[in-house]
Write a protein that holds these residues in place. Structure first.
Motif, PDB file in Angstrom:
ATOM      1  N   ALA A 151      -5.256   6.569  -9.771  1.00  0.00           N
ATOM      2  CA  ALA A 151      -4.979   7.630  -8.801  1.00  0.00           C
ATOM      3  C   ALA A 151      -6.261   8.241  -8.259  1.00  0.00           C
ATOM      4  CB  ALA A 151      -4.138   8.721  -9.456  1.00  0.00           C
ATOM      5  N   THR A 152      -6.186   8.648  -7.010  1.00  0.00           N
ATOM      6  CA  THR A 152      -7.289   9.324  -6.343  1.00  0.00           C
ATOM      7  C   THR A 152      -6.769  10.647  -5.811  1.00  0.00           C
ATOM      8  OG1 THR A 152      -8.167   7.197  -5.615  1.00  0.00           O
ATOM      9  CG2 THR A 152      -9.005   9.154  -4.502  1.00  0.00           C
ATOM     10  N   ARG A 153      -7.471  11.734  -6.077  1.00  0.00           N
ATOM     11  CA  ARG A 153      -7.052  13.041  -5.580  1.00  0.00           C
ATOM     12  C   ARG A 153      -7.272  13.065  -4.077  1.00  0.00           C
ATOM     13  NH1 ARG A 153      -3.927  17.068  -6.488  1.00  0.00           N
ATOM     14  NH2 ARG A 153      -4.501  17.750  -8.524  1.00  0.00           N
ATOM     15  N   ILE A 154      -6.208  13.363  -3.288  1.00  0.00           N
ATOM     16  CA  ILE A 154      -6.357  13.409  -1.837  1.00  0.00           C
ATOM     17  C   ILE A 154      -6.300  14.825  -1.280  1.00  0.00           C
ATOM     18  CG2 ILE A 154      -5.583  11.070  -1.365  1.00  0.00           C
ATOM     19  CD1 ILE A 154      -2.859  12.295  -0.608  1.00  0.00           C
ATOM     20  N   ASP A 155      -5.573  15.699  -1.941  1.00  0.00           N
ATOM     21  CA  ASP A 155      -5.498  17.094  -1.526  1.00  0.00           C
ATOM     22  C   ASP A 155      -4.845  17.894  -2.649  1.00  0.00           C
ATOM     23  OD1 ASP A 155      -2.714  16.695  -1.386  1.00  0.00           O
ATOM     24  OD2 ASP A 155      -2.791  16.337   0.765  1.00  0.00           O
ATOM     25  N   ASP A 156      -4.549  19.154  -2.399  1.00  0.00           N
ATOM     26  CA  ASP A 156      -3.942  19.992  -3.430  1.00  0.00           C
ATOM     27  C   ASP A 156      -2.467  19.676  -3.639  1.00  0.00           C
ATOM     28  OD1 ASP A 156      -6.290  21.293  -3.951  1.00  0.00           O
ATOM     29  OD2 ASP A 156      -5.902  22.897  -2.517  1.00  0.00           O
ATOM     30  N   GLU A 157      -1.886  18.820  -2.797  1.00  0.00           N
ATOM     31  CA  GLU A 157      -0.459  18.553  -2.877  1.00  0.00           C
ATOM     32  C   GLU A 157      -0.101  17.192  -3.461  1.00  0.00           C
ATOM     33  OE1 GLU A 157       1.432  19.297   0.819  1.00  0.00           O
ATOM     34  OE2 GLU A 157       0.317  21.132   1.148  1.00  0.00           O
ATOM     35  N   GLY A 158      -1.060  16.348  -3.799  1.00  0.00           N
ATOM     36  CA  GLY A 158      -0.691  15.053  -4.333  1.00  0.00           C
ATOM     37  C   GLY A 158      -1.867  14.161  -4.648  1.00  0.00           C
ATOM     38  N   MET A 159      -1.529  12.958  -5.120  1.00  0.00           N
ATOM     39  CA  MET A 159      -2.512  11.957  -5.493  1.00  0.00           C
ATOM     40  C   MET A 159      -2.274  10.721  -4.646  1.00  0.00           C
ATOM     41  SD  MET A 159      -3.994  13.452  -8.085  1.00  0.00           S
ATOM     42  CE  MET A 159      -4.810  12.260  -9.089  1.00  0.00           C
ATOM     43  N   ALA A 160      -3.330   9.965  -4.357  1.00  0.00           N
ATOM     44  CA  ALA A 160      -3.182   8.683  -3.671  1.00  0.00           C
ATOM     45  C   ALA A 160      -3.142   7.593  -4.729  1.00  0.00           C
ATOM     46  CB  ALA A 160      -4.331   8.459  -2.697  1.00  0.00           C
ATOM     47  N   GLU A 161      -2.096   6.781  -4.697  1.00  0.00           N
ATOM     48  CA  GLU A 161      -1.927   5.683  -5.631  1.00  0.00           C
ATOM     49  C   GLU A 161      -1.418   4.467  -4.877  1.00  0.00           C
ATOM     50  OE1 GLU A 161      -0.596   8.281  -9.522  1.00  0.00           O
ATOM     51  OE2 GLU A 161       0.598   6.581  -8.933  1.00  0.00           O
ATOM     52  N   GLU A 162      -1.603   3.304  -5.473  1.00  0.00           N
ATOM     53  CA  GLU A 162      -1.080   2.071  -4.901  1.00  0.00           C
ATOM     54  C   GLU A 162       0.444   2.097  -5.004  1.00  0.00           C
ATOM     55  OE1 GLU A 162      -1.490  -1.484  -2.924  1.00  0.00           O
ATOM     56  OE2 GLU A 162      -3.113  -0.161  -3.528  1.00  0.00           O
ATOM     57  N   CYS A 163       1.117   1.854  -3.894  1.00  0.00           N
ATOM     58  CA  CYS A 163       2.573   1.803  -3.859  1.00  0.00           C
ATOM     59  C   CYS A 163       3.005   0.353  -3.731  1.00  0.00           C
ATOM     60  CB  CYS A 163       3.124   2.618  -2.688  1.00  0.00           C
ATOM     61  SG  CYS A 163       4.929   2.511  -2.534  1.00  0.00           S
ATOM     62  N   SER A 164       3.807  -0.127  -4.677  1.00  0.00           N
ATOM     63  CA  SER A 164       4.253  -1.523  -4.648  1.00  0.00           C
ATOM     64  C   SER A 164       5.172  -1.790  -3.465  1.00  0.00           C
ATOM     65  CB  SER A 164       4.955  -1.880  -5.954  1.00  0.00           C
ATOM     66  OG  SER A 164       6.078  -1.043  -6.156  1.00  0.00           O
ATOM     67  N   GLU A 165       5.907  -0.802  -3.010  1.00  0.00           N
ATOM     68  CA  GLU A 165       6.822  -0.967  -1.878  1.00  0.00           C
ATOM     69  C   GLU A 165       6.064  -0.953  -0.543  1.00  0.00           C
ATOM     70  OE1 GLU A 165      10.467  -1.771  -0.224  1.00  0.00           O
ATOM     71  OE2 GLU A 165      10.003  -1.632  -2.360  1.00  0.00           O
ATOM     72  N   CYS A 166       5.156  -0.002  -0.371  1.00  0.00           N
ATOM     73  CA  CYS A 166       4.377   0.111   0.876  1.00  0.00           C
ATOM     74  C   CYS A 166       3.273  -0.937   0.959  1.00  0.00           C
ATOM     75  CB  CYS A 166       3.743   1.497   0.994  1.00  0.00           C
ATOM     76  SG  CYS A 166       4.940   2.847   1.186  1.00  0.00           S
ATOM     77  N   GLY A 167       2.777  -1.408  -0.209  1.00  0.00           N
ATOM     78  CA  GLY A 167       1.711  -2.399  -0.237  1.00  0.00           C
ATOM     79  C   GLY A 167       0.340  -1.828   0.053  1.00  0.00           C
ATOM     80  N   ARG A 168       0.186  -0.524  -0.111  1.00  0.00           N
ATOM     81  CA  ARG A 168      -1.109   0.125   0.139  1.00  0.00           C
ATOM     82  C   ARG A 168      -1.183   1.427  -0.643  1.00  0.00           C
ATOM     83  NH1 ARG A 168      -0.187   4.054   4.413  1.00  0.00           N
ATOM     84  NH2 ARG A 168       1.943   3.785   5.172  1.00  0.00           N
ATOM     85  N   GLU A 169      -2.338   2.070  -0.596  1.00  0.00           N
ATOM     86  CA  GLU A 169      -2.523   3.357  -1.269  1.00  0.00           C
ATOM     87  C   GLU A 169      -1.906   4.457  -0.411  1.00  0.00           C
ATOM     88  OE1 GLU A 169      -6.467   5.478  -2.399  1.00  0.00           O
ATOM     89  OE2 GLU A 169      -6.055   3.941  -3.904  1.00  0.00           O
ATOM     90  N   THR A 170      -0.998   5.231  -0.999  1.00  0.00           N
ATOM     91  CA  THR A 170      -0.277   6.279  -0.281  1.00  0.00           C
ATOM     92  C   THR A 170      -0.245   7.555  -1.110  1.00  0.00           C
ATOM     93  OG1 THR A 170       1.822   5.536  -1.219  1.00  0.00           O
ATOM     94  CG2 THR A 170       1.232   4.640   0.954  1.00  0.00           C
ATOM     95  N   PRO A 171       0.044   8.704  -0.498  1.00  0.00           N
ATOM     96  CA  PRO A 171       0.165   9.948  -1.268  1.00  0.00           C
ATOM     97  C   PRO A 171       1.375   9.895  -2.206  1.00  0.00           C
ATOM     98  CG  PRO A 171       0.245  10.372   1.115  1.00  0.00           C
ATOM     99  CD  PRO A 171       0.229   8.908   0.927  1.00  0.00           C
TER     100      PRO A 171
END
Length: 65
Positions: free
Chosen positions: A2-22
């Motif tokens: 996970a990568t911190r993207i803002d105060d509201e969530g984390m960016a992680e790899e999504c198996s459904e989207c196929g990319r890093e998403t909040p």
């Protein structure tokens, strides 16, 4: 990881989207036993992450001992 993207969530790899998403990330205690008399002793912590783009949820047991 996970990568911190803002105060509201984390960016992680999504198996459904196929990319890093909040993602929204939380810890939940889930009961693993189906027997009522043992339910209070069978709660285990799970890391639950939910993609904020597509809604895909992934749960991982935290203590795999």
């Amino acid at each position: 990881m996970a990568t911190r993207i803002d105060d509201e969530g984390m960016a992680e790899e999504c198996s459904e989207c196929g990319r890093e998403t909040p993602h929204e990330v939380s810890i939940q205690l889930l009961t693993e036993s189906r027997k009522e008399e043992n339910a209070e002793f069978s709660r285990e912590p799970y890391r639950v992450s939910t993609c904020r783009v597509c809604g895909t949820e992934q749960s991982v047991r935290m203590n795999n001992a």
